[in-house]
Write a protein that holds these residues in place. Structure first.
Motif, PDB file in Angstrom:
ATOM      1  N   SER A 282       0.835  -1.197   0.000  1.00 40.69           N
ATOM      2  CA  SER A 282       0.000   0.000   0.000  1.00 40.69           C
ATOM      3  C   SER A 282       0.870   1.248   0.000  1.00 40.69           C
ATOM      4  O   SER A 282       0.559   2.240  -0.666  1.00 40.69           O
ATOM      5  N   TRP A 283       1.963   1.223   0.764  1.00 39.79           N
ATOM      6  CA  TRP A 283       2.864   2.371   0.807  1.00 39.79           C
ATOM      7  C   TRP A 283       3.470   2.621  -0.574  1.00 39.79           C
ATOM      8  O   TRP A 283       3.504   3.757  -1.060  1.00 39.79           O
ATOM      9  N   ALA A 284       3.934   1.543  -1.219  1.00 40.87           N
ATOM     10  CA  ALA A 284       4.536   1.691  -2.537  1.00 40.87           C
ATOM     11  C   ALA A 284       3.511   2.201  -3.544  1.00 40.87           C
ATOM     12  O   ALA A 284       3.838   2.985  -4.439  1.00 40.87           O
ATOM     13  N   ALA A 285       2.255   1.752  -3.396  1.00 39.83           N
ATOM     14  CA  ALA A 285       1.215   2.209  -4.317  1.00 39.83           C
ATOM     15  C   ALA A 285       0.998   3.702  -4.158  1.00 39.83           C
ATOM     16  O   ALA A 285       0.719   4.411  -5.126  1.00 39.83           O
ATOM     17  N   LEU A 286       1.131   4.175  -2.905  1.00 41.35           N
ATOM     18  CA  LEU A 286       0.944   5.596  -2.654  1.00 41.35           C
ATOM     19  C   LEU A 286       2.040   6.417  -3.321  1.00 41.35           C
ATOM     20  O   LEU A 286       1.832   7.541  -3.759  1.00 41.35           O
ATOM     21  N   GLN A 287       3.265   5.824  -3.389  1.00 41.84           N
ATOM     22  CA  GLN A 287       4.386   6.558  -3.960  1.00 41.84           C
ATOM     23  C   GLN A 287       4.446   6.464  -5.488  1.00 41.84           C
ATOM     24  O   GLN A 287       5.196   7.199  -6.122  1.00 41.84           O
ATOM     25  N   ALA A 288       3.683   5.547  -6.057  1.00 45.32           N
ATOM     26  CA  ALA A 288       3.881   5.264  -7.483  1.00 45.32           C
ATOM     27  C   ALA A 288       3.468   6.433  -8.357  1.00 45.32           C
ATOM     28  O   ALA A 288       2.530   7.158  -8.061  1.00 45.32           O
ATOM     29  N   GLU A 289       4.209   6.590  -9.460  1.00 48.39           N
ATOM     30  CA  GLU A 289       3.955   7.703 -10.363  1.00 48.39           C
ATOM     31  C   GLU A 289       3.054   7.332 -11.519  1.00 48.39           C
ATOM     32  O   GLU A 289       2.546   8.185 -12.223  1.00 48.39           O
ATOM     33  N   ARG A 290       2.904   6.031 -11.738  1.00 51.87           N
ATOM     34  CA  ARG A 290       2.143   5.588 -12.898  1.00 51.87           C
ATOM     35  C   ARG A 290       0.929   4.807 -12.450  1.00 51.87           C
ATOM     36  O   ARG A 290       0.970   4.066 -11.483  1.00 51.87           O
ATOM     37  N   LEU A 291      -0.133   4.949 -13.210  1.00 46.63           N
ATOM     38  CA  LEU A 291      -1.403   4.302 -12.880  1.00 46.63           C
ATOM     39  C   LEU A 291      -1.244   2.787 -12.767  1.00 46.63           C
ATOM     40  O   LEU A 291      -1.726   2.145 -11.831  1.00 46.63           O
ATOM     41  N   LYS A 292      -0.539   2.184 -13.733  1.00 40.68           N
ATOM     42  CA  LYS A 292      -0.421   0.728 -13.722  1.00 40.68           C
ATOM     43  C   LYS A 292       0.463   0.250 -12.573  1.00 40.68           C
ATOM     44  O   LYS A 292       0.285  -0.855 -12.073  1.00 40.68           O
ATOM     45  N   LEU A 293       1.412   1.094 -12.155  1.00 39.84           N
ATOM     46  CA  LEU A 293       2.245   0.708 -11.023  1.00 39.84           C
ATOM     47  C   LEU A 293       1.427   0.734  -9.743  1.00 39.84           C
ATOM     48  O   LEU A 293       1.595  -0.124  -8.878  1.00 39.84           O
ATOM     49  N   VAL A 294       0.537   1.733  -9.632  1.00 40.38           N
ATOM     50  CA  VAL A 294      -0.343   1.765  -8.460  1.00 40.38           C
ATOM     51  C   VAL A 294      -1.124   0.462  -8.391  1.00 40.38           C
ATOM     52  O   VAL A 294      -1.217  -0.181  -7.350  1.00 40.38           O
ATOM     53  N   ALA A 423      -5.926   6.295   0.722  1.00 37.39           N
ATOM     54  CA  ALA A 423      -5.032   7.377   0.319  1.00 37.39           C
ATOM     55  C   ALA A 423      -4.628   7.252  -1.135  1.00 37.39           C
ATOM     56  O   ALA A 423      -4.738   8.214  -1.905  1.00 37.39           O
ATOM     57  N   TYR A 424      -4.165   6.065  -1.555  1.00 34.42           N
ATOM     58  CA  TYR A 424      -3.694   6.015  -2.932  1.00 34.42           C
ATOM     59  C   TYR A 424      -4.836   6.088  -3.936  1.00 34.42           C
ATOM     60  O   TYR A 424      -4.663   6.597  -5.056  1.00 34.42           O
ATOM     61  N   THR A 425      -6.028   5.608  -3.533  1.00 27.26           N
ATOM     62  CA  THR A 425      -7.165   5.722  -4.450  1.00 27.26           C
ATOM     63  C   THR A 425      -7.573   7.177  -4.620  1.00 27.26           C
ATOM     64  O   THR A 425      -7.748   7.665  -5.745  1.00 27.26           O
ATOM     65  N   PHE A 426      -7.717   7.879  -3.472  1.00 25.59           N
ATOM     66  CA  PHE A 426      -8.182   9.261  -3.588  1.00 25.59           C
ATOM     67  C   PHE A 426      -7.137  10.153  -4.227  1.00 25.59           C
ATOM     68  O   PHE A 426      -7.484  11.137  -4.889  1.00 25.59           O
ATOM     69  N   ARG A 427      -5.860   9.788  -4.037  1.00 32.60           N
ATOM     70  CA  ARG A 427      -4.803  10.563  -4.678  1.00 32.60           C
ATOM     71  C   ARG A 427      -4.981  10.548  -6.190  1.00 32.60           C
ATOM     72  O   ARG A 427      -4.994  11.586  -6.850  1.00 32.60           O
ATOM     73  N   LEU A 428      -5.168   9.348  -6.732  1.00 36.81           N
ATOM     74  CA  LEU A 428      -5.249   9.326  -8.191  1.00 36.81           C
ATOM     75  C   LEU A 428      -6.599   9.829  -8.685  1.00 36.81           C
ATOM     76  O   LEU A 428      -6.690  10.434  -9.755  1.00 36.81           O
ATOM     77  N   LEU A 429      -7.644   9.640  -7.888  1.00 40.54           N
ATOM     78  CA  LEU A 429      -8.928  10.205  -8.287  1.00 40.54           C
ATOM     79  C   LEU A 429      -8.859  11.730  -8.273  1.00 40.54           C
ATOM     80  O   LEU A 429      -9.466  12.398  -9.109  1.00 40.54           O
ATOM     81  N   GLY A 430      -8.115  12.244  -7.312  1.00 43.42           N
ATOM     82  CA  GLY A 430      -7.946  13.691  -7.238  1.00 43.42           C
ATOM     83  C   GLY A 430      -7.356  14.246  -8.524  1.00 43.42           C
ATOM     84  O   GLY A 430      -7.816  15.248  -9.059  1.00 43.42           O
ATOM     85  N   TYR A 431      -6.320  13.572  -9.023  1.00 51.91           N
ATOM     86  CA  TYR A 431      -5.728  14.022 -10.277  1.00 51.91           C
ATOM     87  C   TYR A 431      -6.672  13.832 -11.446  1.00 51.91           C
ATOM     88  O   TYR A 431      -6.770  14.682 -12.328  1.00 51.91           O
TER      89      TYR A 431
END
Lengths: 484, 34
Positions: A282-294, A423-431
């Motif tokens: 989950s931590w790594a997913a939060l740091q990931a820069e690419r959608l597929k990496l998340v 966190a990682y879901t809302f982060r990418l939804l935010g973008y």
């Protein structure tokens, strides 16, 4: 004796041959083959639901000398997940690969992958399982590098080598069992295996091999590169299905065959690794820069949740509580399968429009591709475990099992993991919902977006409201004789 | 599961897996040399 069981394996296999011989029509054969396999699986499921576990001795040779196919509640659930997910992804792939020069190769490999998956879930013989495991691995590897890029080839080679290592370990375990007990039929072994050095060594080897294939921490490192560099439809089935196949095997081995050999400590070790996987992934997913990496790191985390169930299952006494916990495990696996495939398909649609999947530059996606943005959000809901998704129910049961068994240390892991997933879901939804021109306006093709949204709906709504069906099916077992 | 059937099947599977690994390796080397 029932011939129905051969169809989920024979149909995709024959379709694969047909697609090989007739490449120009490969898309049609691929989609049709997938649909017919779906039909076959539905027929098998109906029979299992009506009359309980079914068995087929291939070629009429009785198990012992021959190979048996067996379908019970657990296999039916896994089969249904595989075939429904592959149907949706096949429709998407018909568009994704429509202009690719790898189109016919994709469909042949796709159908082989489905054959392997179905055969794996139906196999009642350990060596047959090894063969299906290898077929699964080989087709998955080639599918993963169909894009042709350097990264995907490298990732595929790593996946192959590690996968082979896993299969070899599994095979040695199988050989040990054969030497020790003289049979490879799973029903016979379920009754026969007792605690002892042979069984212990075989279990360790087989579990170790399967752990590599299910990407449990610390053997997970092949997964993010392989899943994030593969073509979108391939990533979808790799994360959703192939990883679950190894997990299904671990469940079969631990619950049916080696149930007398499994110790609390062993389950605890796997649970610990699962807990680390949840936090780390989950931590790594939060740091990931690419959608597929998340998505790929999220798979690592979600697989961790599945392993968290093991020490709880081992601690619970035989009975309804345990069955409920097992049902929750299966429900979580199913929900993740649907949600993750939806996520990867949505990521694929975005990637094809924008040319990249960098999260920071996703602004404007919600305006340009509303259906896809909705899919991402729904899939995210299922990954976090919010109601009414199936994963909410499953996590609820997970927590309830923690309370019942008193293994409190899992509580913070689950809580932090869920928060990080949020966190990682809302982060990418935010973008994605931000204004911007990252993804230009474009005509969306129904065939691309609808399968993804249907998969996401299955994860969030269907598996949430009809979850009781899962709990009813899981106890139907073909190996009940070996239960404790 | 007669022993020679098992071994033969295992051989076939291992050979195809090795062939795949070699092919991937070769392709990667070619890409590196370009």
């Amino acid at each position: 004796m029932n011939n129905l069981l051969i169809w989920p394996v024979a149909v995709p296999l024959l379709s694969a041959l047909l697609a090989l011989l007739w490449p120009r029509r490969s898309t049609w054969i691929g989609v049709l083959g997938t649909a017919l396999s779906l039909l076959a699986v539905v027929l098998v499921s109906r029979q299992v639901i009506e009359s309980g576990a079914i068995e087929l001795a291939l070629g009429g040779w009785s198990p012992g000398l021959g190979i048996a196919l067996r379908a019970d509640g657990l296999s039916v659930l896994m089969l249904l997940m595989s075939t429904l997910v592959s149907m949706a992804v096949a429709v998407y792939a018909s568009v994704y690969f429509s202009r690719s020069e790898r189109r016919s190769e994709f469909w042949v490999l796709w159908l082989l992958l489905i054959t392997a998956l179905h055969a794996l879930f139906l196999s009642g013989d350990l060596f047959n399982l090894y063969v299906t495991l290898e077929l699964l691995g080989l087709s998955a590897v080639v599918l993963a590098c169909l894009g042709g890029s350097r990264e995907s080839l490298q990732a595929a080679l790593n996946y192959l080598v590690l996968g082979l290592l896993g299969s070899m370990a599994f095979l040695i375990g199988v050989a040990l069992i054969y030497a020790g007990y003289g049979t490879l039929d799973m029903a016979a072994l379920a009754a026969a295996i007792e605690s002892g050095p042979t069984a212990w060594l075989a279990l360790s080897l087989m579990t170790g091999g399967l752990l590599i294939k299910s990407a449990l921490f610390p053997l997970h490192f092949w997964l993010p590169p392989a899943h994030s560099n593969a073509p979108a439809p391939v990533s979808a089935v790799l994360s959703a299905l192939v990883v679950k196949a190894a997990l299904y095997l671990i469940l079969r081995l631990w619950l049916a065959l080696f149930d007398e050999v499994v110790t609390q400590t062993a389950a605890l070790i796997l649970g610990l690794l699962g807990g680390i996987a949840v936090l780390w992934g989950s931590w790594a997913a939060l740091q990931a820069e690419r959608l597929k990496l998340v998505a790929a790191y999220s798979t690592v985390a979600q697989v961790g949740y599945l392993f968290l169930f093991l020490p709880l299952l081992a601690a619970l006494p035989e009975g309804t509580t345990r069955d409920v916990a097992l049902g929750a495990l299966v429900l979580l696996a199913l929900t993740h399968g649907f949600a993750k495939s939806a996520f990867f398909l949505a990521a694929g649609v975005i990637m094809q429009r924008a040319g990249h999947d960098r999260i920071a530059e996703l602004g404007g996606t919600a305006r340009a591709l509303p259906v896809t943005a909705f899919t991402l959000a729904l899939a995210g809901v299922a990954l976090i475990g919010l109601p009414p998704s199936g994963s909410f129910l499953a996590k609820w049961q997970l927590l309830s099992s923690v309370f019942v068994t008193g293994q409190w240390s899992w509580l913070p892991v689950i809580a932090i993991g869920t928060l990080l997933a949020g966190a990682y879901t809302f982060r990418l939804l935010g973008y994605a919902f931000a204004p911007g021109e990252g993804v230009g306006p474009s005509l969306s093709v129904g065939r691309e977006e609808i399968p993804a949204v249907l998969l996401a709906l299955a994860a969030t709504l269907v598996l949430g409201f009809w979850a009781s069906a899962v709990w009813e099916l899981v106890p139907i077992s073909a190996y009940a004789g070996g239960e404790g | 599961p007669v022993p020679h059937a098992l071994v033969l099947t295992g051989l076939v599977v291992a050979i195809s897996a090795t062939a795949l690994a070699l092919a991937l390796n070769r392709r990667l080397r070619e890409m590196a040399d370009e």
